[in-house]
Design a protein around this motif. Structure first.
Motif, mmCIF file in Angstrom:
data_model
loop_
_atom_site.group_PDB
_atom_site.id
_atom_site.type_symbol
_atom_site.label_atom_id
_atom_site.label_comp_id
_atom_site.label_asym_id
_atom_site.label_seq_id
_atom_site.Cartn_x
_atom_site.Cartn_y
_atom_site.Cartn_z
ATOM 1 N N HIS A 152 -1.788 13.507 -7.363
ATOM 2 C CA HIS A 152 -0.497 13.301 -6.102
ATOM 3 C C HIS A 152 -0.006 12.080 -5.920
ATOM 4 C CE1 HIS A 152 -3.565 12.861 -3.079
ATOM 5 N NE2 HIS A 152 -2.758 12.247 -2.466
ATOM 6 N N ASN A 153 -0.871 10.824 -5.940
ATOM 7 C CA ASN A 153 -0.253 9.787 -5.503
ATOM 8 C C ASN A 153 -0.724 8.481 -6.624
ATOM 9 O OD1 ASN A 153 -2.986 9.333 -4.999
ATOM 10 N ND2 ASN A 153 -2.772 8.796 -2.774
ATOM 11 N N HIS A 154 -1.219 8.856 -7.680
ATOM 12 C CA HIS A 154 -1.192 8.186 -9.001
ATOM 13 C C HIS A 154 -2.229 6.927 -8.687
ATOM 14 C CE1 HIS A 154 2.700 10.346 -9.137
ATOM 15 N NE2 HIS A 154 1.922 10.768 -10.338
ATOM 16 N N GLN A 155 -3.389 7.299 -8.133
ATOM 17 C CA GLN A 155 -4.190 6.107 -7.765
ATOM 18 C C GLN A 155 -5.605 6.284 -8.716
ATOM 19 O OE1 GLN A 155 -4.764 6.530 -3.385
ATOM 20 N NE2 GLN A 155 -2.737 5.217 -3.176
ATOM 21 N N VAL A 156 -6.303 5.280 -8.928
ATOM 22 C CA VAL A 156 -7.652 5.481 -9.562
ATOM 23 C C VAL A 156 -8.580 5.174 -8.360
ATOM 24 C CG1 VAL A 156 -8.852 4.184 -11.173
ATOM 25 C CG2 VAL A 156 -6.676 4.559 -11.641
ATOM 26 N N ASP B 8 2.021 -6.275 -2.325
ATOM 27 C CA ASP B 8 3.412 -6.680 -2.357
ATOM 28 C C ASP B 8 4.146 -5.719 -3.308
ATOM 29 O OD1 ASP B 8 3.327 -8.653 -0.652
ATOM 30 O OD2 ASP B 8 2.853 -10.467 -1.723
ATOM 31 N N GLY B 9 5.473 -5.705 -3.137
ATOM 32 C CA GLY B 9 6.236 -4.753 -4.041
ATOM 33 C C GLY B 9 5.885 -3.496 -4.177
ATOM 34 N N GLY B 10 5.198 -2.990 -3.128
ATOM 35 C CA GLY B 10 4.683 -1.464 -3.238
ATOM 36 C C GLY B 10 5.424 -0.347 -3.598
ATOM 37 N N GLN B 11 6.749 -0.357 -3.340
ATOM 38 C CA GLN B 11 7.627 0.601 -3.805
ATOM 39 C C GLN B 11 7.879 0.452 -5.423
ATOM 40 O OE1 GLN B 11 8.012 3.036 -2.340
ATOM 41 N NE2 GLN B 11 8.977 2.741 -0.377
ATOM 42 N N ARG B 12 7.964 -0.862 -5.930
ATOM 43 C CA ARG B 12 8.049 -0.935 -7.110
ATOM 44 C C ARG B 12 6.660 -0.394 -8.166
ATOM 45 N NH1 ARG B 12 10.131 -5.264 -5.359
ATOM 46 N NH2 ARG B 12 8.607 -6.689 -6.159
ATOM 47 N N LEU B 13 5.703 -0.898 -7.428
ATOM 48 C CA LEU B 13 4.234 -0.786 -8.048
ATOM 49 C C LEU B 13 3.961 0.807 -7.942
ATOM 50 C CD1 LEU B 13 1.342 -1.351 -9.119
ATOM 51 C CD2 LEU B 13 0.991 -1.835 -6.818
ATOM 52 N N ALA B 14 4.475 1.570 -7.029
ATOM 53 C CA ALA B 14 4.261 3.066 -7.053
ATOM 54 C C ALA B 14 5.072 3.620 -8.139
ATOM 55 C CB ALA B 14 4.788 3.659 -5.725
ATOM 56 N N ALA B 15 6.097 3.175 -8.603
ATOM 57 C CA ALA B 15 7.002 3.565 -9.367
ATOM 58 C C ALA B 15 6.685 3.471 -11.074
ATOM 59 C CB ALA B 15 8.568 3.113 -9.452
ATOM 60 N N ARG B 16 5.724 2.185 -11.276
ATOM 61 C CA ARG B 16 5.244 1.812 -12.380
ATOM 62 C C ARG B 16 4.083 2.667 -12.671
ATOM 63 N NH1 ARG B 16 5.461 -3.627 -10.783
ATOM 64 N NH2 ARG B 16 3.098 -3.655 -11.331
ATOM 65 N N ASP C 172 -0.090 -1.906 -14.314
ATOM 66 C CA ASP C 172 0.614 -0.532 -13.652
ATOM 67 C C ASP C 172 -0.469 0.431 -12.791
ATOM 68 O OD1 ASP C 172 2.923 -1.547 -14.588
ATOM 69 O OD2 ASP C 172 2.929 -0.346 -16.215
ATOM 70 N N ALA C 173 -1.686 0.066 -13.074
ATOM 71 C CA ALA C 173 -2.761 1.036 -12.175
ATOM 72 C C ALA C 173 -2.665 0.525 -10.623
ATOM 73 C CB ALA C 173 -3.973 1.005 -13.090
ATOM 74 N N VAL C 174 -3.028 1.503 -9.853
ATOM 75 C CA VAL C 174 -3.171 1.312 -8.296
ATOM 76 C C VAL C 174 -4.512 1.693 -8.270
ATOM 77 C CG1 VAL C 174 -2.724 1.623 -6.063
ATOM 78 C CG2 VAL C 174 -0.776 1.598 -7.848
ATOM 79 N N GLY C 175 -5.469 0.653 -8.060
ATOM 80 C CA GLY C 175 -6.753 1.143 -7.517
ATOM 81 C C GLY C 175 -7.125 1.320 -6.101
ATOM 82 N N LEU C 176 -7.991 2.047 -5.653
ATOM 83 C CA LEU C 176 -8.191 2.187 -4.162
ATOM 84 C C LEU C 176 -9.847 2.326 -4.082
ATOM 85 C CD1 LEU C 176 -7.475 2.433 -1.048
ATOM 86 C CD2 LEU C 176 -7.029 5.065 -1.628
ATOM 87 N N ALA C 177 -10.310 1.496 -3.175
ATOM 88 C CA ALA C 177 -11.629 1.902 -3.067
ATOM 89 C C ALA C 177 -11.590 2.117 -1.239
ATOM 90 C CB ALA C 177 -12.393 0.227 -3.155
ATOM 91 N N GLU C 178 -12.198 3.330 -1.065
ATOM 92 C CA GLU C 178 -12.030 3.658 0.260
ATOM 93 C C GLU C 178 -13.394 3.246 0.952
ATOM 94 O OE1 GLU C 178 -9.679 7.693 0.836
ATOM 95 O OE2 GLU C 178 -11.349 7.906 -0.526
ATOM 96 N N ILE C 179 -13.101 2.788 2.281
ATOM 97 C CA ILE C 179 -14.213 2.445 3.000
ATOM 98 C C ILE C 179 -15.350 3.471 3.079
ATOM 99 C CG2 ILE C 179 -13.449 3.323 5.278
ATOM 100 C CD1 ILE C 179 -14.762 -0.135 5.346
ATOM 101 N N ARG D 55 3.275 5.554 -11.475
ATOM 102 C CA ARG D 55 3.842 6.995 -11.553
ATOM 103 C C ARG D 55 4.206 7.192 -13.107
ATOM 104 N NH1 ARG D 55 7.092 7.386 -7.943
ATOM 105 N NH2 ARG D 55 8.602 6.955 -8.923
ATOM 106 N N GLU D 56 5.000 6.132 -13.749
ATOM 107 C CA GLU D 56 5.594 6.204 -15.029
ATOM 108 C C GLU D 56 4.420 6.112 -15.912
ATOM 109 O OE1 GLU D 56 8.501 3.347 -15.309
ATOM 110 O OE2 GLU D 56 9.921 4.322 -13.718
ATOM 111 N N ALA D 57 3.445 5.231 -15.630
ATOM 112 C CA ALA D 57 2.198 4.806 -16.707
ATOM 113 C C ALA D 57 1.085 5.689 -16.309
ATOM 114 C CB ALA D 57 1.662 3.372 -16.368
ATOM 115 N N TRP D 58 1.178 6.722 -15.581
ATOM 116 C CA TRP D 58 -0.149 7.400 -15.024
ATOM 117 C C TRP D 58 -1.149 8.148 -16.304
ATOM 118 C CZ3 TRP D 58 -3.395 7.530 -11.612
ATOM 119 C CH2 TRP D 58 -4.211 8.714 -11.303
ATOM 120 N N ARG D 59 -0.369 8.790 -17.080
ATOM 121 C CA ARG D 59 -1.120 9.412 -18.360
ATOM 122 C C ARG D 59 -1.909 8.213 -18.990
ATOM 123 N NH1 ARG D 59 -1.092 14.156 -17.601
ATOM 124 N NH2 ARG D 59 0.743 15.501 -17.571
ATOM 125 N N ALA D 60 -1.382 7.266 -19.516
ATOM 126 C CA ALA D 60 -1.798 5.974 -20.091
ATOM 127 C C ALA D 60 -3.013 5.315 -19.413
ATOM 128 C CB ALA D 60 -0.949 4.750 -20.413
#
Length: 99
Positions: free
Chosen positions: A88-92, A8-16, A55-62, A18-23
């Motif tokens: 490139h897509n700011h994912q953990v 939910d709110g994927g676009q807002r999450l992506a923006a956040r 603000d982190a986006v975690g991804l666990a791939e199959i 990106r802004e918080a990537w270094r942290a």
């Protein structure tokens, strides 16, 4: 309705994220144990809201799951380990432990 969804709110999450990537990278170095909630599901894996790093986006791939595993359902609590960061897509990237 199918069993797949984007966070939910994927676009807002992506923006956040990106802004918080270094942290995020500083707070979640490779090897860090994480816990979180499944907030999105796709055929290729799950998106995770990581506890303590909103603000982190975690991804666990199959491909990083045990062969006999199925994708955990939305809202599931999971644990895992940070395996990499994708600039490139700011994912953990996360390898799941259990759920």
């Amino acid at each position: 309705m199918n069993d797949y969804s984007w966070p939910d709110g994927g676009q807002r999450l992506a923006a956040r994220s990106r802004e918080a990537w270094r942290a995020t990278v500083e707070k979640l170095p490779v090897g860090t144990a994480i816990a979180g909630e499944v907030v999105g599901r796709q055929p290729f894996g799950i998106f995770i809201r990581i506890d303590g790093v909103p603000d982190a986006v975690g991804l666990a791939e199959i491909t990083a799951m045990p062969r006999e595993a199925t994708l955990p359902p939305m809202g599931s609590r999971i644990v895992g380990t940070v395996t990499s960061h994708t600039e490139h897509n700011h994912q953990v990237r996360v390898r799941l432990g259990h759920w």
